[in-house]
Enzyme design. Structure first.
Site, PDB file in Angstrom:
ATOM      1  N   ASP A  62     -24.798 -29.049  30.284  1.00 43.14           N
ATOM      2  CA  ASP A  62     -24.591 -29.276  31.721  1.00 43.14           C
ATOM      3  C   ASP A  62     -23.588 -28.270  32.316  1.00 43.14           C
ATOM      4  OD1 ASP A  62     -25.153 -30.507  34.127  1.00 43.14           O
ATOM      5  OD2 ASP A  62     -24.061 -32.359  33.710  1.00 43.14           O
ATOM      6  N   ASP A  63     -22.293 -28.534  32.174  1.00 47.42           N
ATOM      7  CA  ASP A  63     -21.241 -27.653  32.713  1.00 47.42           C
ATOM      8  C   ASP A  63     -20.155 -27.497  31.649  1.00 47.42           C
ATOM      9  OD1 ASP A  63     -22.110 -27.474  35.691  1.00 47.42           O
ATOM     10  OD2 ASP A  63     -22.166 -29.622  35.240  1.00 47.42           O
ATOM     11  N   GLU A  77     -28.791 -39.832  36.956  1.00 45.69           N
ATOM     12  CA  GLU A  77     -27.484 -39.522  36.346  1.00 45.69           C
ATOM     13  C   GLU A  77     -26.536 -40.639  36.801  1.00 45.69           C
ATOM     14  OE1 GLU A  77     -25.661 -35.914  37.796  1.00 45.69           O
ATOM     15  OE2 GLU A  77     -24.160 -35.869  36.200  1.00 45.69           O
ATOM     16  N   HIS A 133     -32.644 -33.324  38.944  1.00 42.92           N
ATOM     17  CA  HIS A 133     -31.595 -34.246  38.491  1.00 42.92           C
ATOM     18  C   HIS A 133     -31.913 -35.623  39.066  1.00 42.92           C
ATOM     19  CE1 HIS A 133     -29.309 -30.727  37.361  1.00 42.92           C
ATOM     20  NE2 HIS A 133     -28.234 -31.425  37.057  1.00 42.92           N
TER      21      HIS A 133
HETATM   22  N1  ADE Z   1     -24.259 -29.524  39.427  1.00 43.09           N
HETATM   23  C1  ADE Z   1     -23.589 -29.117  38.343  1.00 43.09           C
HETATM   24  N2  ADE Z   1     -23.504 -30.109  37.451  1.00 43.09           N
HETATM   25  C2  ADE Z   1     -24.141 -31.170  37.983  1.00 43.09           C
HETATM   26  C3  ADE Z   1     -24.415 -32.492  37.546  1.00 43.09           C
HETATM   27  N3  ADE Z   1     -23.998 -32.944  36.368  1.00 43.09           N
HETATM   28  N4  ADE Z   1     -25.100 -33.303  38.367  1.00 43.09           N
HETATM   29  C4  ADE Z   1     -25.503 -32.888  39.561  1.00 43.09           C
HETATM   30  N5  ADE Z   1     -25.288 -31.659  40.022  1.00 43.09           N
HETATM   31  C5  ADE Z   1     -24.613 -30.805  39.239  1.00 43.09           C
HETATM   32 ZN    ZN Z   2     -26.711 -30.884  35.694  1.00 44.40          ZN
END
Ligand code: ADE
Ligand code: ZN
Length: 341
Positions: free
Chosen positions: A281-282, A203, A200
């Site tokens: 992502d989530d 971001e 990552h």
């Molecule tokens: N862990 C879960 N989602 C994340 C994200 N978007 N950025 C960094 N860590 C994460």
């Molecule tokens: Zn992520």
């Protein structure tokens, strides 16, 4: 069917790979409550609606606090299986044909859950996803970057007996204040074991973190990476070195990385010649799985079938699958787009 309806049908029907999904981020509020009851864990929320109401994030850290708390209901091998299985059922409906899934072992081992419990449940779900849905599923173990190098090395030791059950390592959690260089030696050790690496970067963090991920950690893909556009020389490098970005549009809106979906840089990334992919992502926290990420982003940015084909093609090409597996998926994609035309 109207033209927008036809495009949405293509976006959902086309075979695609998901390369940026945190399995703990697929834990829906309903399953959090089910697992809390099963494991006799008290939650600080009265019900599912109250929990969902807490999903109003101002930045990455405000989300991570809720996300790590939610993962606290996971205790047994069956819990990890059930979480992953729910994701696969949902992904199959979006025609996800290949998934490289992140998991965060330290979130669980720091609570006293054994590494084996985590990976046994997740790996069993991956095998069953292949059997039941034909999804090529594999795991990527992420190190939490807010913890230190010693903790990451300890996790790698716990993972060592299971090295055949995950394909690579990643780096996630709080980006600001935790540059990639912190994990240079751990990633070198993982590389020596033949593991793939993703990181990552960019971001919330600056373009220099993307460079750090490439130079210090030898990242093969960058997760997010949207901040690269602030640095034209970096964009050129990402293009020249064919480094894919796993972009997560709905996540970026929810975590205020971008002001709105209409201002999302996905189109700019593609027009700059970068290998961008779309990911969720989530999804349980950000309001949509992979299909919704495609449909909503295409509407907001007025993207077309050509973009759809390019993004789905990128997703398979940027995966760590064997060339023959990639070819099979790419052929199926071409057939799907051909039928649309
Ligand atoms: N862990 C879960 N989602 C994340 C994200 N978007 N950025 C960094 N860590 C994460
Ligand atoms: Zn992520």
């Amino acid at each position: 069917m109207t033209e927008p309806d036809r495009l949405n049908a293509l976006l959902l029907a086309m075979p695609k790979a998901e390369l940026h999904i945190h399995i703990e981020g697929s834990l829906e509020p309903e399953l959090i409550f089910t697992l809390a009851r099963r494991n006799r864990i008290a939650l600080p929320y009265a019900d599912v609606e109250a929990l969902r109401a807490a999903y109003a994030f101002t930045n990455l850290q405000s989300f991570l606090d809720v996300y790590y708390a939610g993962a606290g209901v996971l205790q047994t091998e069956q819990d990890f299986f059930d979480m992953a299985w729910a994701y696969f059922e949902r992904a199959a409906r979006d025609n996800v044909r290949l998934a490289e899934i992140f998991f965060d072992p330290q979130t669980h081992t720091d609570r006293g859950v054994a590494f084996e419990t985590v990976i046994d449940g997740l790996h069993r779900a991956c095998l069953q996803a292949r059997e039941s849905f034909g999804i090529d599923a594999s795991l990527i173990m992420c190190f939490l970057r807010h913890l230190d190098e010693t903790a990451a090395f300890a996790t790698l030791e716990q993972a060592r007996p299971h090295i055949g059950r995950f394909i690579g390592v990643g780096l996630d959690s709080s980006e600001l204040g935790h540059p990639p260089e912190k994990f240079e030696r751990v990633f070198a050790a993982c590389r020596a074991l033949g593991l793939h690496s993703v990181v990552h970067a960019g971001e919330e963090g600056p373009p220099s973190f993307i460079r750090g991920a490439l130079d210090a950690l030898h990242a093969e893909r960058i997760d997010h990476g949207v901040q690269c556009l602030r640095d034209p020389a970096l964009v050129q490098r990402l293009r020249d070195e064919r480094i894919a970005l796993t972009v997560c549009p709905l996540s970026n809106v929810k975590l205020k990385v971008v002001a709105s979906l209409a201002q999302h840089p996905l189109r700019k990334l593609l027009e700059a010649g970068l290998i961008a992919t779309v990911n969720s992502d989530d999804p349980a926290y950000f309001g949509g799985y992979l299909g919704s990420n495609f449909v909503e982003t295409f509407a907001a940015l007025k993207l077309d079938a050509g973009h759809a084909q390019a993004l789905a093609r990128n997703s398979f090409e940027a995966s760590f699958a064997d060339p023959s597996v990639k070819r099979r998926h790419l052929d199926a994609l071409e057939a799907c787009v051909e039928a649309y035309r």
